[in-house]
Motif scaffolding. Structure first.
Motif, short mmCIF file in Angstrom:
data_model
loop_
_atom_site.label_atom_id
_atom_site.label_comp_id
_atom_site.label_asym_id
_atom_site.label_seq_id
_atom_site.Cartn_x
_atom_site.Cartn_y
_atom_site.Cartn_z
N UNK A 64 -0.71 -11.58 20.00
CA UNK A 64 -1.75 -12.58 20.25
C UNK A 64 -1.44 -13.90 19.56
N UNK A 65 -0.89 -13.84 18.34
CA UNK A 65 -0.54 -15.07 17.62
C UNK A 65 0.55 -15.83 18.34
N UNK A 66 1.55 -15.11 18.84
CA UNK A 66 2.63 -15.77 19.58
C UNK A 66 2.08 -16.43 20.85
N UNK A 67 1.18 -15.74 21.54
CA UNK A 67 0.59 -16.30 22.75
C UNK A 67 -0.25 -17.54 22.41
N UNK A 68 -1.01 -17.49 21.30
CA UNK A 68 -1.81 -18.66 20.89
C UNK A 68 -0.91 -19.84 20.55
N UNK A 69 0.19 -19.57 19.85
CA UNK A 69 1.12 -20.63 19.48
C UNK A 69 1.72 -21.27 20.74
N UNK A 70 2.09 -20.45 21.70
CA UNK A 70 2.67 -20.95 22.95
C UNK A 70 1.67 -21.84 23.69
N UNK A 71 0.40 -21.38 23.75
CA UNK A 71 -0.64 -22.18 24.41
C UNK A 71 -0.86 -23.51 23.69
N UNK A 72 -0.83 -23.48 22.35
CA UNK A 72 -1.02 -24.71 21.58
C UNK A 72 0.12 -25.69 21.82
N UNK A 73 1.36 -25.18 21.86
CA UNK A 73 2.51 -26.06 22.11
C UNK A 73 2.41 -26.69 23.50
N UNK A 74 2.01 -25.89 24.48
CA UNK A 74 1.86 -26.40 25.85
C UNK A 74 0.80 -27.49 25.89
N UNK A 75 -0.31 -27.27 25.19
CA UNK A 75 -1.40 -28.26 25.17
C UNK A 75 -0.94 -29.56 24.52
N UNK A 76 -0.19 -29.46 23.41
CA UNK A 76 0.29 -30.65 22.71
C UNK A 76 1.28 -31.42 23.59
N UNK A 77 2.20 -30.70 24.24
CA UNK A 77 3.17 -31.37 25.14
C UNK A 77 2.44 -32.08 26.27
N UNK A 78 1.44 -31.43 26.83
CA UNK A 78 0.67 -32.02 27.92
C UNK A 78 -0.06 -33.27 27.44
N UNK A 79 -0.65 -33.19 26.25
CA UNK A 79 -1.36 -34.34 25.69
C UNK A 79 -0.42 -35.49 25.42
#
Length: 195
Positions: free
Chosen positions: A162-177
């Motif tokens: 779950x932590x790895x999945x959360x980290x991946x989602x956060x990175x995707x959100x930051x790149x998108x932003x």
């Protein structure tokens, strides 16, 4: 108004202090069969759970919980099994066997066998209790420790996933932003170099 645990002689209430101590509260199941099993496990004569009745986490084993998400949940079909009943409620009906009574009988029979062996054989070296890594004397205690360890490993693996999945989602959100900011020319020179 704080909710009180429905278990016999349990004084836990749903408060900020109890939450801080890690105590969670769980409503009785909606499934009538499972709800009935919970009510029977409580050993409270005439008790019928209402829609707001709850039990605290002290009455469940560690393996009964699903701690993978942000909310601590009980696994499906779990029955509360950890209680401190007074003596008159601990007496079992004739022929009824529970896991607790079975463990007690096993430990008593093992103790009597050990005492007989000690009386007839030469003295054996005693296990050293100074070492926490030493194996427990009884196979049931060893199996219990193994099951607890396996449940902990399973829980930690789920938390890692779950932590790895959360980290991946956060990175995707930051790149998108950052991409959106670049498109709108709102990003400063320092951030452009880092991105």
């Amino acid at each position: 108004m704080p909710e009180h645990c429905a278990a016999f002689s349990c004084s836990n209430r749903r408060t900020i202090a109890s939450r801080g101590r890690g105590i969670t509260f769980h409503k009785f199941p909606k499934d009538k069969d499972v709800r009935k099993k919970w009510e029977v496990a409580l050993k409270r004569e005439g008790f019928h759970a209402s829609d707001t009745s709850v039990l605290c986490s002290h009455h469940f084993k560690e393996g009964d919980f699903d701690r993978t998400g942000q909310t601590v949940r009980l696994r499906d079909g779990v029955i509360p099994s950890v209680f401190s009943f007074p003596v008159h409620l601990q007496r079992l009906e004739k022929g009824r066997v529970t896991s607790t009574s079975r463990r007690a009988e096993e430990s008593l029979s093992m103790a009597s066998q050990d005492s007989q062996e000690m009386a007839t054989s030469s003295p054996q070296p005693q296990p050293n209790d100074d070492h926490g890594y030493a194996l427990p004397a009884s196979p049931t205690a060893l199996k219990t420790r193994l099951n607890e360890a396996l449940a902990r490993v399973e829980r930690l693996e789920r938390e890692k996933k779950n932590s790895i999945a959360r980290e991946k989602r956060a990175k995707t959100a930051v790149k998108s932003l950052l991409g959106d900011l670049r498109e709108k020319d709102l990003i400063n020179e320092e951030l452009k170099r880092e991105a």
